[in-house]
Design an enzyme around this catalytic site. Structure first.
Site, PDB file in Angstrom:
ATOM      1  N   GLU A  32       5.123  -3.440  12.608  1.00 16.05           N
ATOM      2  CA  GLU A  32       4.065  -2.452  12.433  1.00 16.05           C
ATOM      3  C   GLU A  32       2.921  -3.216  11.791  1.00 16.05           C
ATOM      4  O   GLU A  32       2.941  -3.490  10.596  1.00 16.05           O
ATOM      5  CB  GLU A  32       4.565  -1.289  11.574  1.00 16.05           C
ATOM      6  CG  GLU A  32       3.665  -0.072  11.626  1.00 16.05           C
ATOM      7  CD  GLU A  32       2.649  -0.057  10.496  1.00 16.05           C
ATOM      8  OE1 GLU A  32       1.474  -0.410  10.773  1.00 16.05           O
ATOM      9  OE2 GLU A  32       3.010   0.295   9.371  1.00 16.05           O
ATOM     10  N   GLU A  69       8.932   3.702  14.344  1.00 18.09           N
ATOM     11  CA  GLU A  69       9.650   4.079  13.134  1.00 18.09           C
ATOM     12  C   GLU A  69       9.579   5.582  12.942  1.00 18.09           C
ATOM     13  O   GLU A  69       8.659   6.241  13.436  1.00 18.09           O
ATOM     14  CB  GLU A  69       9.049   3.364  11.913  1.00 18.09           C
ATOM     15  CG  GLU A  69       9.228   1.859  11.980  1.00 18.09           C
ATOM     16  CD  GLU A  69       8.733   1.133  10.747  1.00 18.09           C
ATOM     17  OE1 GLU A  69       9.228   0.030  10.496  1.00 18.09           O
ATOM     18  OE2 GLU A  69       7.862   1.679  10.030  1.00 18.09           O
ATOM     19  N   CYS A 100      -2.987   1.371   7.056  1.00 11.05           N
ATOM     20  CA  CYS A 100      -3.096   0.751   8.377  1.00 11.05           C
ATOM     21  C   CYS A 100      -3.581   1.731   9.439  1.00 11.05           C
ATOM     22  O   CYS A 100      -4.055   1.324  10.496  1.00 11.05           O
ATOM     23  CB  CYS A 100      -1.761   0.149   8.790  1.00 11.05           C
ATOM     24  SG  CYS A 100      -0.383   1.298   8.679  1.00 11.05           S
ATOM     25  N   ASN A 156       0.803  -1.228   0.000  1.00 14.31           N
ATOM     26  CA  ASN A 156       0.000   0.000   0.000  1.00 14.31           C
ATOM     27  C   ASN A 156       0.834   1.275   0.000  1.00 14.31           C
ATOM     28  O   ASN A 156       0.399   2.312  -0.489  1.00 14.31           O
ATOM     29  CB  ASN A 156      -1.009  -0.006   1.152  1.00 14.31           C
ATOM     30  CG  ASN A 156      -0.361  -0.145   2.512  1.00 14.31           C
ATOM     31  OD1 ASN A 156       0.777  -0.591   2.643  1.00 14.31           O
ATOM     32  ND2 ASN A 156      -1.090   0.231   3.553  1.00 14.31           N
TER      33      ASN A 156
END
Length: 447
Positions: A218, A427, A252, A117
């Site tokens: 993640e 991150e 997400c 994505n």
């Protein structure tokens, strides 16, 4: 044509990264910084071509693809700067003939497994930090989007990143499990960084446990978007539109559940429906007026249909959308549902598509309880103009990131990550580089 790598190629890439690691880690931080900076500059010089690759690979509207490339490049810029700020410590010793130092050193080879994505940004957010820390990497891009990873590799070569420092192992869906297992079990790999589903993350964690590797995960989200009676409804609608329908709902951190307080519920739903119908345009990603491209595949479309069918069967109402778009294939109408309850699938699972279910609630405590009922906790959003309520809810939401009166929160300077089953580690930001560093204590005696 793109190579379809298997386990043997994955092991070869790991060896190449391992062999290149010592020289790259010894390179002065200033030099690593300069090469990362040059990589950033090359991305910006080639942003049009890179954006078109993204749109061709996953159908994302070209305007969004341009935005991703700028966002992606910003991680190389950020970590080029952070490379020169990896500081250790001097600790006062308890004995007069000792001196105590703390060093930070690269963990070694990092396996980087990324989704389709955001096929560029999810690589640079990990790789930028890893290379800045002095690590080398093996990237396994999603099988749907290998070209973005390969294009980044070409620019890395031009930027002077040495051979073996950035490696790519593209593979088909059939080879994915074998390649993933190698990357998670090879003893030469010291670190795994993965972005993807919670289910896959759990499999990778089991593989990594055998050699006790460092991991960053993640994983899936199920973001709540709460609109309280005190909210500015027009701002909330604008935030909802951006949060839900960016990349056709395939992010997400995009909202998966809307919770709207009863006092403004009807006004919000009406305005949200009008905004969807007026501002969202489904079409080919290369068409300038397109805001909604296709979903990634037929399976994704079927999941959206399943969630809508389940909700309607339990009493939900389709306010707008609700079916495949007339363009056919993987295109789906942006959809808004009202009269939704927490018993419906769309409020229990991550849809990952252009579906916005709205739940009516009465009290703040009720909204927070519904929001926190999920076993994941990546992002959460809420709109309120009550300062006390803002503090209460921001602190109580069980998520790693909170947007208050804001629907888009990702930024290179800010730590990205979740709690519960949404993952491990962070991150981006000043914290992101720590995921690729080991702390070593040195005691100098006999002084």
């Amino acid at each position: 044509r793109v190579s379809d790598c298997g386990a043997a190629e994955a092991r070869a890439a790991v060896r190449a990264a391992h062999e290149a690691g010592a020289a790259w880690g010894r390179l002065p931080a200033k030099e690593r910084s300069a090469r990362l900076r040059r990589w950033y500059e090359l991305m910006m010089e080639n942003k049009e071509e890179l954006a078109r690759i993204i749109t061709a690979e996953n159908g994302k509207p070209l305007k969004e693809a341009h935005g991703e490339i700028v966002y992606s490049a910003s991680f190389l810029e950020w970590f080029a700067e952070e490379a020169r700020r990896i500081y250790g410590d001097v600790i006062p010793a308890s004995a007069k003939d000792r001196r105590v130092l703390v060093l930070k050193q690269p963990v070694g080879v990092a396996a980087v497994i990324t989704p389709w994505n955001f096929p560029s940004a999810m690589i640079t957010r990990k790789v930028g930090a890893a290379l800045a820390a002095g690590c080398t990497v093996v990237v396994k891009p999603a099988e749907d989007t290998p070209l973005s990873a390969l294009a980044l590799g070409e620019l890395a070569n031009q930027a002077g990143i040495p051979a073996g420092v950035y490696n790519v192992v593209p593979c088909s869906r059939q080879q994915t499990a074998a390649v993933g297992e190698v990357l998670c079990t090879d003893p030469l790999v010291s670190k795994i960084s993965f972005t993807g589903s919670t289910a896959t993350g759990k499999i990778l964690l089991k593989h990594a446990a055998g050699t006790v590797k460092r991991v960053s995960m993640e994983l899936g989200g199920h973001a709540p978007f709460i609109v309280f009676d005190s909210a500015n409804v027009d701002r909330a609608v604008a935030g909802a539109l951006a949060s839900k329908y960016r990349n056709s709902g395939q992010t997400c951190v995009c909202t998966n559940r809307f919770l709207v307080q009863k006092g403004i519920h009807d006004e919000f739903v009406e305005k949200f429906a009008k905004a969807i119908e007026k501002e969202l345009h489904v079409g080919n990603g290369f068409d300038a007026k397109t805001t909604q491209g296709p979903l990634i595949n037929e399976k994704a479309v079927e999941k959206v249909e399943k969630h809508i069918k389940d909700a309607v069967s339990q009493g939900a109402s389709i306010v707008t959308g609700g079916k495949r778009h007339s363009l056919g294939k993987n295109f789906f109408e942006p959809t808004l549902l009202s009269n939704v309850t927490t018993k419906m699938l769309c409020t229990q699972e991550e849809t990952f598509g252009p579906l916005a279910p709205v739940i009516r609630f009465e009290t703040e405590a009720e909204a927070v309880a519904i929001a926190n009922a999920a076993n994941v906790g990546l992002a959460g959003y809420f709109y309120s103009q009550d300062p006390a309520q803002i503090w209460r809810v921001a602190e109580q939401l069980e998520v790693g990131m909170v947007g208050v009166n804001e629907g888009i929160i990702s930024s290179v300077e800010c730590p990205f990550g979740g709690v519960k089953e949404s993952g491990l580690g962070r991150e981006g930001s000043k914290y992101g580089i720590d995921e690729y560093l080991e702390i070593k204590y040195v005691c100098l005696g006999g002084l």
